[in-house]
Scaffold this motif. Sequence first.
Motif, short mmCIF file in Angstrom:
data_model
loop_
_atom_site.label_atom_id
_atom_site.label_comp_id
_atom_site.label_asym_id
_atom_site.label_seq_id
_atom_site.Cartn_x
_atom_site.Cartn_y
_atom_site.Cartn_z
N ALA A 1 0.84 -1.20 0.00
CA ALA A 1 0.00 0.00 0.00
C ALA A 1 0.88 1.25 0.00
O ALA A 1 0.58 2.23 -0.69
CB ALA A 1 -0.93 0.00 1.21
N LYS A 2 1.96 1.22 0.77
CA LYS A 2 2.87 2.38 0.81
C LYS A 2 3.53 2.62 -0.54
O LYS A 2 3.68 3.76 -0.98
CB LYS A 2 3.92 2.18 1.91
CG LYS A 2 3.33 2.35 3.30
CD LYS A 2 4.37 2.14 4.39
CE LYS A 2 3.71 2.28 5.76
NZ LYS A 2 4.67 1.97 6.86
N LYS A 3 3.90 1.54 -1.20
CA LYS A 3 4.50 1.69 -2.55
C LYS A 3 3.48 2.27 -3.52
O LYS A 3 3.79 3.13 -4.36
CB LYS A 3 4.98 0.32 -3.06
CG LYS A 3 6.34 -0.07 -2.48
CD LYS A 3 6.84 -1.37 -3.09
CE LYS A 3 8.14 -1.79 -2.40
NZ LYS A 3 8.24 -3.26 -2.26
N HIS A 4 2.25 1.77 -3.40
CA HIS A 4 1.16 2.25 -4.25
C HIS A 4 0.90 3.75 -4.01
O HIS A 4 0.69 4.51 -4.96
CB HIS A 4 -0.10 1.43 -3.93
CG HIS A 4 -1.05 1.33 -5.07
ND1 HIS A 4 -0.72 0.76 -6.28
CD2 HIS A 4 -2.34 1.73 -5.19
CE1 HIS A 4 -1.77 0.82 -7.08
NE2 HIS A 4 -2.76 1.40 -6.45
N LEU A 5 0.93 4.12 -2.76
CA LEU A 5 0.77 5.53 -2.39
C LEU A 5 1.83 6.38 -3.08
O LEU A 5 1.51 7.41 -3.72
CB LEU A 5 0.86 5.67 -0.87
CG LEU A 5 0.98 7.09 -0.29
CD1 LEU A 5 -0.27 7.91 -0.58
CD2 LEU A 5 1.20 7.04 1.22
N ASN A 6 3.08 5.95 -2.98
CA ASN A 6 4.17 6.73 -3.58
C ASN A 6 4.06 6.82 -5.10
O ASN A 6 4.37 7.85 -5.69
CB ASN A 6 5.52 6.14 -3.17
CG ASN A 6 5.82 6.48 -1.72
OD1 ASN A 6 5.42 7.55 -1.22
ND2 ASN A 6 6.50 5.57 -1.02
#
Lengths: 295, 295
Positions: free
Chosen positions: B258-263
């Motif tokens: 999810a954090k990668k997707h956010l970035n």
Amino acid sequence: MSHATLDAFMKSYKQRLEEDMRLAVSQLNAPSIIKEAMDYSLQAGGKRIRPILLFATIQAFQRDPVIGMPIAAALEMIHTYSLIHDDLPSMDNDDFRRGKLTNHKVFGEAFAILAGDALLTFGFQRIAEATDLDAEQKVRLIAFLAKHAGPEGMVGGQTADIQGENKQLTFEEMEYIHLHKTGKLLTFAVLAGAIICEASKQQFQLFETFATHLGLAFQIRDDILDIEGDQMKLGKPVGSDTGNQKSTYPALLTLDGAKKHLNKHLKAAKQSLQKTELNTELLMELTDLIGARDH
Amino acid sequence: MSHATLDAFMKSYKQRLEEDMRLAVSQLNAPSIIKEAMDYSLQAGGKRIRPILLFATIQAFQRDPVIGMPIAAALEMIHTYSLIHDDLPSMDNDDFRRGKLTNHKVFGEAFAILAGDALLTFGFQRIAEATDLDAEQKVRLIAFLAKHAGPEGMVGGQTADIQGENKQLTFEEMEYIHLHKTGKLLTFAVLAGAIICEASKQQFQLFETFATHLGLAFQIRDDILDIEGDQMKLGKPVGSDTGNQKSTYPALLTLDGAKKHLNKHLKAAKQSLQKTELNTELLMELTDLIGARDH
């Protein structure tokens, strides 16, 4: 104009309006449940009195009533949203309307609330996207519609109605409710026709006076029907207002007094119409019909 | 642009917006209970992220952000109505929002529904009555806002969200909800700035791409905060999404995913901004802030 002509006019435009609304909803790119819930209440019948008033006003200017279609649809969508929300358990808690289950009885409360929100929002979109009107007219129509439907109009009337439940209201309090809860949208219907046809300032004021009297006549007739009406034609139990201890015209003025009051408003409405010096036969007949309607 | 400048900008326009909305509601000729209910939720705090996005977009064109005030107020009113209706017992059934009692807990369900209806309607009125915009712009803004807020937009997203409750959704189903329920109004905020400033077609498309990525980033950050956040700062219990068995980005992609997707979305948002070749420092900083926010 003959009664047969009015009948044909009403039938024809009611049908065109219903087709227009059905098509508009069917074309929405939205979850099917919300489209079904919107369509269910939009197609649940009714006299379409507001759109018919709008079409008949345009006819008074000898213009083609069909140019008012997107506005008529918006108006009926906003009227319909108000019925859906009014029927909710936390409001009037009605299971039936016009002999059919209310929206929340079919789709549940959450989707009924959202269907109301969707109809209210989509109504404004229809006007903004209308193709036969110029931008100035559309802005004026939207500003008027919002004012007549919002906190200073219909929502204000509904608020006062809820606050007045199970209380004995004064005549003024009761009239505030009617002027706003039902009167404001009826007035918008007529004024929208005047805006579309670029009425003079004087004609505009005459139409506003006409519509205000007509709206009150409509409500008084409603109260009288609740006492004298035929349950089968009304689609709701007769005497339901008395049961709810509601303040009504007959309760405040006696039945005979309410009938006199009704006639006073019908007469004043027709006098205003006459002064417009337009082709108002259809609106005159509609006024008589509203005063004498049996459902 | 320094972080201090962004802070000052946000603080200043948040305050001006809140004053504008308070004044507008206070001037309504409506029953006091409905004005109180409208005002209660409008003044219940919040980051005013949508209005700030609108003001910052106008700033990008080096125009005075204050010309967007009626649109910002309309947008915040419509966002606020959606929160009031979402919190109702038949919807999310929330007693608190931002640490304060929800509207229906204070005013009761009937007035909460009506306050929502009033805010939605009055929002459109504010735009139609705006004085610094021409009729063509107002019609375009109203059509866009209705489309983004109605059945094809926010209401559609809320509908899908309710349908998806207690179900394991696919990534596509979850993304439809976010793109519509929160994304559409955030997108409108940016596009409204572009409409007001008469952006070129290409700029308009770049802003639309920017806003879509920003909206998704906003939602992913929300899901991450629900796992990692601080209850005091959030004003709601941490882990409430998991308790409701909601489909979230971390649930579908893992927390790290999810954090990668956010970035990824933050990067794409900023790339679109850059291509507008406008004065977008403030929007860039806002994007970083949304990606890193802790409440």
